[in-house]
Design a protein around this motif. Structure first.
Motif, PDB file in Angstrom:
ATOM      1  N   ARG A 134     -34.080  15.082   7.764  1.00 24.52           N
ATOM      2  CA  ARG A 134     -32.850  14.317   7.512  1.00 24.52           C
ATOM      3  C   ARG A 134     -33.255  12.861   7.334  1.00 24.52           C
ATOM      4  O   ARG A 134     -33.829  12.251   8.246  1.00 24.52           O
ATOM      5  CB  ARG A 134     -31.866  14.474   8.665  1.00 24.52           C
ATOM      6  CG  ARG A 134     -30.592  13.656   8.508  1.00 24.52           C
ATOM      7  CD  ARG A 134     -29.513  14.143   9.445  1.00 24.52           C
ATOM      8  NE  ARG A 134     -29.098  15.499   9.099  1.00 24.52           N
ATOM      9  CZ  ARG A 134     -28.122  16.165   9.729  1.00 24.52           C
ATOM     10  NH1 ARG A 134     -27.474  15.592  10.737  1.00 24.52           N
ATOM     11  NH2 ARG A 134     -27.800  17.402   9.363  1.00 24.52           N
ATOM     12  N   GLU A 136     -32.556   8.807   5.296  1.00 21.25           N
ATOM     13  CA  GLU A 136     -31.690   7.841   4.621  1.00 21.25           C
ATOM     14  C   GLU A 136     -32.564   7.057   3.653  1.00 21.25           C
ATOM     15  O   GLU A 136     -33.541   6.423   4.044  1.00 21.25           O
ATOM     16  CB  GLU A 136     -31.038   6.890   5.624  1.00 21.25           C
ATOM     17  CG  GLU A 136     -30.137   5.853   4.967  1.00 21.25           C
ATOM     18  CD  GLU A 136     -29.472   4.937   5.977  1.00 21.25           C
ATOM     19  OE1 GLU A 136     -28.693   4.061   5.557  1.00 21.25           O
ATOM     20  OE2 GLU A 136     -29.732   5.100   7.200  1.00 21.25           O
ATOM     21  N   LEU A 157     -24.802  13.796   3.176  1.00 15.60           N
ATOM     22  CA  LEU A 157     -24.035  13.724   4.414  1.00 15.60           C
ATOM     23  C   LEU A 157     -23.138  12.488   4.398  1.00 15.60           C
ATOM     24  O   LEU A 157     -23.351  11.557   3.632  1.00 15.60           O
ATOM     25  CB  LEU A 157     -24.963  13.658   5.628  1.00 15.60           C
ATOM     26  CG  LEU A 157     -25.964  14.793   5.827  1.00 15.60           C
ATOM     27  CD1 LEU A 157     -26.825  14.511   7.044  1.00 15.60           C
ATOM     28  CD2 LEU A 157     -25.255  16.120   5.991  1.00 15.60           C
ATOM     29  N   ARG A 158     -22.130  12.516   5.259  1.00 14.71           N
ATOM     30  CA  ARG A 158     -21.215  11.394   5.482  1.00 14.71           C
ATOM     31  C   ARG A 158     -20.363  11.109   4.247  1.00 14.71           C
ATOM     32  O   ARG A 158     -19.591  11.975   3.840  1.00 14.71           O
ATOM     33  CB  ARG A 158     -21.976  10.151   5.943  1.00 14.71           C
ATOM     34  CG  ARG A 158     -22.723  10.377   7.262  1.00 14.71           C
ATOM     35  CD  ARG A 158     -23.341   9.087   7.757  1.00 14.71           C
ATOM     36  NE  ARG A 158     -24.149   9.330   8.944  1.00 14.71           N
ATOM     37  CZ  ARG A 158     -24.834   8.407   9.586  1.00 14.71           C
ATOM     38  NH1 ARG A 158     -24.815   7.147   9.149  1.00 14.71           N
ATOM     39  NH2 ARG A 158     -25.553   8.709  10.653  1.00 14.71           N
ATOM     40  N   ASP A 164     -21.871  13.253  10.985  1.00 11.94           N
ATOM     41  CA  ASP A 164     -23.070  13.662  10.248  1.00 11.94           C
ATOM     42  C   ASP A 164     -22.908  15.082   9.736  1.00 11.94           C
ATOM     43  O   ASP A 164     -23.613  16.009  10.156  1.00 11.94           O
ATOM     44  CB  ASP A 164     -24.305  13.561  11.147  1.00 11.94           C
ATOM     45  CG  ASP A 164     -24.584  12.132  11.556  1.00 11.94           C
ATOM     46  OD1 ASP A 164     -24.104  11.219  10.866  1.00 11.94           O
ATOM     47  OD2 ASP A 164     -25.273  11.926  12.569  1.00 11.94           O
ATOM     48  N   TYR A 186     -34.845  10.730  10.264  1.00 10.23           N
ATOM     49  CA  TYR A 186     -34.234  11.074  11.549  1.00 10.23           C
ATOM     50  C   TYR A 186     -34.980  12.175  12.288  1.00 10.23           C
ATOM     51  O   TYR A 186     -34.766  12.358  13.489  1.00 10.23           O
ATOM     52  CB  TYR A 186     -32.778  11.527  11.340  1.00 10.23           C
ATOM     53  CG  TYR A 186     -31.838  10.437  10.885  1.00 10.23           C
ATOM     54  CD1 TYR A 186     -30.976   9.815  11.780  1.00 10.23           C
ATOM     55  CD2 TYR A 186     -31.799  10.033   9.566  1.00 10.23           C
ATOM     56  CE1 TYR A 186     -30.110   8.821  11.364  1.00 10.23           C
ATOM     57  CE2 TYR A 186     -30.937   9.034   9.128  1.00 10.23           C
ATOM     58  CZ  TYR A 186     -30.091   8.433  10.038  1.00 10.23           C
ATOM     59  OH  TYR A 186     -29.237   7.442   9.622  1.00 10.23           O
TER      60      TYR A 186
END
Length: 315
Positions: A134, A136, A157-158, A164, A186
């Protein structure tokens, strides 16, 4: 498997055609074409037909098998690129000068392509992120479901979804972003993050009882995750310089003009963050509901006086 056999036969036929053509009509370009398809055929046979099919089938774990196939594909493509450079670019100095401007123009036109290609190599070699992580990247958050030589695919996601959780969209990001952007991973080396809940308590509440009650609830619900996280953090400290950090849940207070804010800090599994937050919220609300000494604060307005009213009597 059938598709790969057909592709291999096609490459062999094309290689044979070029060999026959340059044998009958000797020509530098036909010769280079023959060597090009010969190199591609050999690389395809070794990497795609032998290594990818035979070795990959012996890998039982799906994620490891997928990663292995992707790595083999990357090596195969890099091998083709190097072979083409060796066969076509390694010319005499005069030829290089003659085609210098053309090569420069092509390089400028394809700079994004090469940047994404290099980014893909770096991702596979360094392991900035893997399939299943996961991450970003470029303000996009999601689970990595595919890493190609040029692009990375995320399950988004989001966005408009709270917490999440997945939106259902697939986000395609160019691999070149890793060269100059920031990557937040993550799940690399550990699967836990710290999370916080904020809860306002009135000043006339028993804040000590509230802190004890909430701490007990959080500790009981996150005990298993806390123990696992402690083990993973110790392993992380063996790989990186990492100071010792407390993993047990805790509560920090902030005094405001209207209430006492409880900052409830705890460890949670990355993929269970919203679920754990929801469960903890329900348990805390239930504990407060059954207690007469704890009250949740809210923004209210107290009217402490009214203006004087005078009624004028008319005749």
């Amino acid at each position: 498997m059938i598709k790969k056999v057909v592709s291999l036969i096609t490459l062999v036929i094309i290689t044979g055609v070029f060999w026959f053509a340059q044998f009958q009509y000797p020509n530098a370009y036909l010769e280079k074409g023959f060597y090009t398809f010969l190199a591609v055929t050999i690389l395809y046979l070794v990497f795609k037909s032998v290594i990818e099919e035979i070795v990959a089938r012996k890998i039982k774990e799906a994620k490891a098998r997928y990663s292995f196939r992707k790595t083999v594909s990357i090596i195969y493509i890099v091998g083709i690129v190097l072979a083409l450079i060796r066969i076509w670019v390694a010319q005499t100095q005069t030829l290089l000068v003659s085609y210098g401007l053309i090569a420069a123009g092509i390089a400028i036109a394809l700079q994004d392509f090469f940047k994404n290609f290099v980014g893909g190599i770096i991702i596979f070699v360094t392991g900035i992120y893997r399939v299943g992580d996961r991450i970003e990247l470029n303000a996009k958050i999601g689970d990595v479901i595919d890493i190609g030589i040029l692009y990375t695919t995320l399950l988004e996601l989001r966005e408009w979804v709270a917490g999440d959780q997945a939106t259902g969209r697939l986000t395609i990001l160019p691999n070149g972003l890793v060269l100059a952007g920031t990557v937040n991973n993550y799940t690399k080396d550990n699967n836990f993050i710290w999370d916080e809940l904020e809860l306002p308590i009135t000043y006339d509440s028993d804040w000590q009882e509230a802190a004890t009650t909430i701490r007990r609830i959080i500790a009981a619900e996150t005990k298993t995750m806390t123990d696992e996280a402690e083990k993973e953090i110790l392993k992380l400290g063996e790989k990186f310089y990492l100071t010792i950090r407390a993993v047990e849940p805790d509560i920090y207070l902030t005094l405001t003009d209207n209430w006492i804010t409880f900052h409830i800090r705890y460890i949670t599994d990355v993929r269970q963050r919203r679920v754990i937050r929801n469960k903890l919220g329900q348990l805390i609300l239930e504990a407060i509901r059954t207690s007469e000494m704890i009250k949740i604060a809210s923004a209210t307005v107290d009217i402490v006086g009214f203006p004087e009213l005078r009624l004028k009597q008319t005749e």
